[in-house]
Design a protein around this motif. Structure first.
Motif, mmCIF file in Angstrom:
data_model
loop_
_atom_site.group_PDB
_atom_site.id
_atom_site.type_symbol
_atom_site.label_atom_id
_atom_site.label_comp_id
_atom_site.label_asym_id
_atom_site.label_seq_id
_atom_site.Cartn_x
_atom_site.Cartn_y
_atom_site.Cartn_z
ATOM 1 N N GLU A 140 0.831 -1.209 0.000
ATOM 2 C CA GLU A 140 0.000 0.000 0.000
ATOM 3 C C GLU A 140 0.862 1.254 0.000
ATOM 4 O O GLU A 140 1.579 1.528 0.962
ATOM 5 N N SER A 143 0.568 -3.737 5.651
ATOM 6 C CA SER A 143 1.113 -3.815 4.298
ATOM 7 C C SER A 143 2.622 -4.007 4.317
ATOM 8 O O SER A 143 3.169 -4.823 3.575
ATOM 9 N N TYR A 173 -3.458 -0.453 5.669
ATOM 10 C CA TYR A 173 -4.216 -0.242 4.441
ATOM 11 C C TYR A 173 -5.264 0.840 4.683
ATOM 12 O O TYR A 173 -5.764 1.000 5.785
ATOM 13 N N GLU A 221 -9.802 -2.471 0.979
ATOM 14 C CA GLU A 221 -8.547 -2.632 0.260
ATOM 15 C C GLU A 221 -7.585 -3.551 0.977
ATOM 16 O O GLU A 221 -6.474 -3.780 0.519
ATOM 17 N N ARG A 222 -7.958 -4.069 2.131
ATOM 18 C CA ARG A 222 -7.070 -4.954 2.853
ATOM 19 C C ARG A 222 -7.174 -6.366 2.309
ATOM 20 O O ARG A 222 -8.275 -6.881 2.127
#
Length: 414
Positions: free
Chosen positions: A23, A348, A406, A411-412
């Motif tokens: 990320e 990330s 994240y 988006e994780r």
């Protein structure tokens, strides 16, 4: 023992099944026969990685940090990477070992590119640290902070952090980090002291195409990515105490402990033979200093010919040193990762500053492969240091850094 092994295997397996996407950053590493080839490889890898996203380094990156092994000619590397990527701000330093996405490494370069869409970066170079003044440091920190604040929304000040890379032979880390931190208000700072592969001669800072000694790089970041700073060690105090009774404070050399020759008394207290003392001995048997109810490692660099001891951190006459007892390095490091993931959710990337003595101790106790695998599984990048910065403190034999999460749950990776 079987339960511990199952937990360890499960942790590694879970980490390995995470998505490969990072990320806000691009991370590459290279190991080539010389500095020029390594710089070209780093630039080519960045271009290839960003081309997959339809970007170029020039359009995508707010800045690039390179941690460079000391076996390369630093000036050649700095000049070549700047020639390959002339429009990108480039920062970095030399190392005592590298942390790559594949684990612990040597004779390599690891580079972290920060995406412009997620990061704003301001840099300030502090030079002539041998003549460093506290007011000068505060002024530099205030100037850097003001420059960053001018570029971001006022409401986003809680999304800022600092990184300090500093000459590992300057002996000024405590004064520098203390002065800088006092001007940062609530901005956390982490970082590391540059290394030279245990030669203890010269370490270098890199900024664009130039290299610097007796210097420090202060980097301030603003990001829209969740983050948290961390500090991890694996020692606890014992009842064995030593008082510094004679020292050269400027040179960080202790001549006497408990009114006895320093190396002789240290060896007696930790149960070693004086003639056997070496870097691995000091890595396995650090001493601690109590500050505000907490203990911090004060690691020994070497034994001198006269039986005195050189330290990585500041010392003073009258200072009480406590002999440390080692805990399980793997378990304590794993607990740090678990704590960060409980705080941030999926992580990330960890940007880490890991004392070289931790690596030496792991090698001596034959757990280096396990720890390297743990770092790889949790995606740790950075370098092995001659000292670590954590908020207002300069510490030793510690693993410090910043965990990047994240931006939102969607988006994780699972």
């Amino acid at each position: 023992m079987r339960a511990k092994k199952i937990r360890e295997t499960r942790d590694l397996r879970t980490s390995e099944t995470r998505a490969d996407r990072l990320e806000g950053v691009v991370v590459v590493s290279a190991s080539a026969e010389n500095a020029e080839a390594a710089a070209r490889d780093i630039a080519a890898l960045l271009r290839n990685r960003l081309a997959d996203k339809g970007e170029t380094p020039e359009t995508a990156l707010a800045g690039l940090i390179c941690f460079v092994c000391a076996s390369y000619d630093t000036a050649t590397f700095a000049a070549e990477i700047h020639s390959c990527l002339p429009d990108i701000p480039i920062y970095g330093c030399t190392t005592a070992g590298e942390l790559t996405l594949s684990g612990w490494a040597s004779n390599s370069v690891v580079a972290i590119g920060f995406l412009r869409q997620n990061f704003t970066i301001v840099a300030h170079m502090l030079e002539q640290l041998s003549h460093f003044g506290v007011e000068e440091g505060r002024a530099a920190a205030a100037e850097a902070r003001a420059a960053l604040m001018a570029k971001i929304p006022e409401s986003d000040t809680n999304q800022c952090f600092g990184m300090l890379l500093i000459d590992g032979m300057c002996r000024r880390e405590e004064a520098v980090i203390s002065a800088l931190y006092s001007a940062f208000d609530d901005i956390p700072v982490i970082g590391g002291s540059a290394g030279d592969s245990m030669s203890f001669e010269k370490t270098w800072m890199i900024r664009d195409g130039a290299i610097h000694r007796d210097a420090a790089l202060l980097l301030l970041f603003h990001t829209d990515i969740p983050f948290s700073t961390f500090k991890s060690d694996y020692f606890e105090p014992t009842s064995h105490k030593m008082v510094v009774t004679e020292a050269d404070i400027e040179q960080r050399v202790v001549r006497e402990l408990n009114a006895e020759p320093a190396a002789q008394e240290y060896a007696r207290q930790v149960g070693l033979i004086e003639s056997s003392l070496d870097a691995a001995s000091f890595a396995s048997h650090p001493v601690l200093v109590g500050v505000g109810g907490q203990y911090y490692a004060r690691s020994i660099q070497k034994v001198n010919a006269d039986g005195s001891l050189s330290f990585f951190c500041a010392i003073d006459e009258g200072l009480v040193l406590t002999v440390a007892k080692s805990l399980d390095p793997y378990a304590s490091t794993l607990a740090t990762f678990e704590r960060m993931e409980a705080e941030l959710g999926a992580v990330s990337l960890y940007i880490g500053f890991d004392c070289v003595l931790r690596r030496l101790a792991a090698e001596r106790s034959q757990i280096a492969h396990r720890l390297s695998d743990l770092y790889r599984a949790h995606r740790v990048v950075g370098f092995n240091t001659y000292g670590e910065q954590y908020r207002s403190m300069h510490v030793n034999q510690t693993f410090t850094g910043i965990a990047l999460g994240y931006r939102d749950d969607k988006e994780r990776p699972s």
